[in-house]
Design a protein around this motif. Structure first.
Motif, mmCIF file in Angstrom:
data_model
loop_
_atom_site.group_PDB
_atom_site.id
_atom_site.type_symbol
_atom_site.label_atom_id
_atom_site.label_comp_id
_atom_site.label_asym_id
_atom_site.label_seq_id
_atom_site.Cartn_x
_atom_site.Cartn_y
_atom_site.Cartn_z
ATOM 1 N N SER A 75 41.229 39.430 45.720
ATOM 2 C CA SER A 75 42.140 40.026 44.723
ATOM 3 C C SER A 75 41.443 41.203 44.048
ATOM 4 O O SER A 75 40.627 41.009 43.148
ATOM 5 N N ALA A 80 44.423 26.385 46.466
ATOM 6 C CA ALA A 80 43.517 27.414 47.004
ATOM 7 C C ALA A 80 42.696 28.054 45.885
ATOM 8 O O ALA A 80 41.769 28.808 46.157
ATOM 9 N N LYS A 88 32.508 36.102 51.337
ATOM 10 C CA LYS A 88 33.200 37.371 51.607
ATOM 11 C C LYS A 88 33.487 38.091 50.281
ATOM 12 O O LYS A 88 33.370 37.493 49.206
HETATM 13 C C1 LIG Z 1 33.684 30.371 42.224
HETATM 14 C C2 LIG Z 1 34.721 31.147 42.986
HETATM 15 C C3 LIG Z 1 35.578 32.020 42.291
HETATM 16 C C4 LIG Z 1 36.563 32.731 42.972
HETATM 17 N N1 LIG Z 1 37.351 33.607 42.279
HETATM 18 C C5 LIG Z 1 38.237 34.384 42.955
HETATM 19 C C6 LIG Z 1 38.978 35.412 42.285
HETATM 20 O O1 LIG Z 1 38.847 35.643 41.080
HETATM 21 N N2 LIG Z 1 39.863 36.123 43.027
HETATM 22 C C7 LIG Z 1 40.019 35.919 44.387
HETATM 23 O O2 LIG Z 1 40.809 36.599 45.034
HETATM 24 N N3 LIG Z 1 39.329 34.971 45.039
HETATM 25 C C8 LIG Z 1 38.442 34.207 44.362
HETATM 26 N N4 LIG Z 1 37.725 33.266 45.045
HETATM 27 C C9 LIG Z 1 37.980 33.051 46.487
HETATM 28 C C10 LIG Z 1 39.350 32.495 46.805
HETATM 29 O O3 LIG Z 1 39.545 31.234 46.196
HETATM 30 C C11 LIG Z 1 39.509 32.389 48.315
HETATM 31 O O4 LIG Z 1 39.161 33.608 48.910
HETATM 32 C C12 LIG Z 1 40.953 32.070 48.680
HETATM 33 O O5 LIG Z 1 41.257 30.754 48.259
HETATM 34 C C13 LIG Z 1 41.212 32.166 50.179
HETATM 35 O O6 LIG Z 1 40.398 31.275 50.891
HETATM 36 P P1 LIG Z 1 39.356 31.768 51.988
HETATM 37 O O7 LIG Z 1 38.746 33.040 51.455
HETATM 38 O O8 LIG Z 1 38.342 30.666 52.068
HETATM 39 O O9 LIG Z 1 40.114 32.005 53.245
HETATM 40 C C14 LIG Z 1 36.709 32.554 44.384
HETATM 41 C C15 LIG Z 1 35.849 31.680 45.071
HETATM 42 C C16 LIG Z 1 34.856 30.999 44.384
HETATM 43 C C17 LIG Z 1 33.921 30.084 45.142
#
Ligand SMILES: Cc1cc2nc3c(=O)[nH]c(=O)nc-3n(C[C@H](O)[C@H](O)[C@H](O)COP(=O)(O)O)c2cc1C
Length: 359
Positions: free
Chosen positions: A296, A125, A292
Motif C-alpha cells: 500500500s 490478511a 517484500k
Molecule cells: C508487521 C507488518 C506490518 C505490515 N503493514 C502493512 C501496511 O501498512 N501496508 C501494507 O500494504 N502491507 C503491510 N504488511 C503486509 C501485508 O499484510 C501483506 O503484504 C498482505 O497481507 C498480502 O500478503 P502477502 O504480501 O504475504 O502476499 C505488513 C506486514 C507486516 C509483517
C-alpha cells in the motif's frame, strides 16, 4: 477458512480483524507454574506496535488483556486466552477505494476464494494479526529464559543498505548498526517523500539452544522455522546459515569441522546455521527472512476496478503506511522463533510442569 492455528504442542490459535472489535488468541500447551511477567509481555507487544518514527504512525493502543490460564501471576497449564482491543483506527480512507483492486495485497485472492473482503483493514490478511504471535512468543520466552535460550532479531538489510548487528547499539527501527542506522533513516525519509516503499531482510539468531531440537523428517527444525517465518505476511524468502550462498562453496570449504572444546564436541565454523539432519547441533541457529516492499503505497498505481475497467489507485494521503514492513517484522520473526523453539523443547519433553507441594 482454516489455517488460524500454529504449533504441535505449544499452539497458538489467533482470531480477529484489524477493524473489528479486537485481536486475540488462545495459547495451548503452556507449561504450568511459569511466572507471568505482564510488564515483559506488554513491552514485547509495544515493540511491534506502530507509532514510532519511520513506521506507520497509526494510533493503535495495544493493551494486552489476559482472560484465562493465569492465576496468582502464574500459568495454570490451562489454555491462555488473550485479547488486544482495536482502538484509534479510521476506516473512512478505505471507502473511496473499496471498488479498486489493490496491487500487491490480498483483496483479489480473498474475493476469488471467499467472495467477501473486509476492505477497511484487509480482514485476516491484515498484519495486525501478527500481534497475536508476539504475545504467544513472549509467553514462550518466559520458559526459554529458564533454559538460558536467547533469541535476537534485527534488520540485516533495508532496500540496498546492509546493516551489521552490534549487540550494544540501540535503535528504534531495530537497525543495530551505529554506522548505517542514520543512512537507513535518511533512505526511508526519502522513500516517504516519494510516496513509495522498500523491502528488507530480518536476521535472527537463537543462542544457547540445546543439541537435539527438531524431528526427522517433515518436522526438521529448519523446516518448521521456514514454515513459521513464511506464514508472516509480506515474506518472500527464508534462508539458514549460508543459505543460497551455500552453492558457492566447495564441500571442503563448507563442512563445519568437529573439534574438542573442553571435552565436548564443538565446531570450527557454522556454515550450516546450527542444524544437521534437521536437528539442532547446539551451535547458534542463524537465519534470515526477506520481506517484500509494502504494497500500500501513496504513489498512483494502475489497476482494475471490480468490473475489470482500467483505473488508477491512489491512497488517501491521510492513510498511513510503513515505508518498509521489515522493520515491524523484526519482533514478529523473533516471536515465531520463540514459539517454534518452545514447541520443540516440549516435543523433547525437556520442559516439565512446575510441581507445588500440597500441604
Ligand atoms: C508487521 C507488518 C506490518 C505490515 N503493514 C502493512 C501496511 O501498512 N501496508 C501494507 O500494504 N502491507 C503491510 N504488511 C503486509 C501485508 O499484510 C501483506 O503484504 C498482505 O497481507 C498480502 O500478503 P502477502 O504480501 O504475504 O502476499 C505488513 C506486514 C507486516 C509483517
Amino acid at each position: 477458512m482454516s489455517g488460524s492455528t500454529f504449533g504441535k504442542i505449544y499452539k497458538l490459535t489467533s482470531f480477529g480483524e484489524s477493524h473489528g472489535l479486537a485481536m486475540g488468541g488462545i495459547i495451548e500447551g503452556m507449561p504450568s507454574g511459569v511466572f507471568v511477567d505482564e510488564a515483559f509481555l506488554q513491552k514485547a507487544l509495544d515493540q511491534r506496535a506502530p507509532g514510532r518514527s519511520l513506521v506507520s504512525p497509526r494510533k493503535e493502543k495495544d493493551t494486552l488483556k489476559i482472560l484465562s490460564g493465569v492465576f496468582e501471576n502464574k500459568t495454570t497449564g490451562a489454555p491462555i486466552a488473550f485479547i488486544v482491543e482495536n482502538q484509534g483506527f479510521d476506516s473512512t480512507p478505505y471507502d473511496a477505494i473499496k471498488h479498486l483492486l489493490k496491487p500487491g495485497h490480498a483483496q483479489y485472492t480473498y474475493l476469488e476464494k471467499y467472495g467477501i473482503y473486509d476492505h477497511r483493514g484487509s480482514g485476516r490478511a491484515s498484519a495486525r494479526e501478527t500481534l497475536c504471535r508476539v504475545v504467544a512468543g513472549a509467553f514462550a520466552n518466559l520458559v526459554l529464559k529458564d533454559f538460558g535460550i536467547q533469541i535476537e532479531s534485527f534488520l540485516k538489510k533495508v532496500g540496498p543498505i546492509d546493516c551489521q548487528y552490534e549487540k550494544d547499539f540501540s535503535s528504534d527501527i531495530f537497525c543495530f548498526d551505529s554506522i548505517n542506522e542514520s543512512k537507513v533513516k535518511a533512505f526511508l525519509e526519502n522513500l516517504i517523500k516519494e510516496n513509495d516503499s522498500c523491502g528488507g531482510i530480518v536476521g535472527c539468531k537463537i543462542s544457547n539452544s540445546p543439541v537435539g531440537l527438531g524431528e526427522p523428517v517433515f518436522d526438521r527444525f529448519e523446516a518448521r522455522l521456514a514454515y513459521g517465518m513464511l506464514s508472516i505476511p509480506a515474506t518472500k524468502g527464508f534462508s539458514i546459515g549460508e543459505g543460497f550462498s551455500s552453492t558457492l562453496f566447495k564441500g571442503s570449504e563448507f563442512n563445519d569441522h568437529f573439534c574438542n572444546i573442553e571435552g565436548k564436541v564443538g565446531f570450527t565454523s557454522n556454515h550450516a546455521g546450527g542444524t544437521l539432519g534437521g536437528i539442532t547441533t547446539g551451535q547458534e541457529i542463524d537465519f534470515e527472512v526477506a520481506f517484500k516492499p509494502t504494497s500500500s503505497i501513496k504513489k498512483a498505481q494502475e489497476t482494475l476496478d471490480l468490473e475489470l475497467n482500467s483505473s488508477v489507485l491512489t491512497f488517501d494521503p491521510s492513510a498511513k503506511h510503513d515505508p518498509c514492513v521489515a522493520i515491524r517484522g523484526v519482533p514478529v520473526v523473533k516471536a515465531m522463533a520463540e514459539m517454534i523453539t518452545l514447541d520443540f523443547l516440549l516435543l523433547n519433553k525437556l520442559v516439565k510442569h512446575s510441581h507445588v507441594a500440597c500441604n
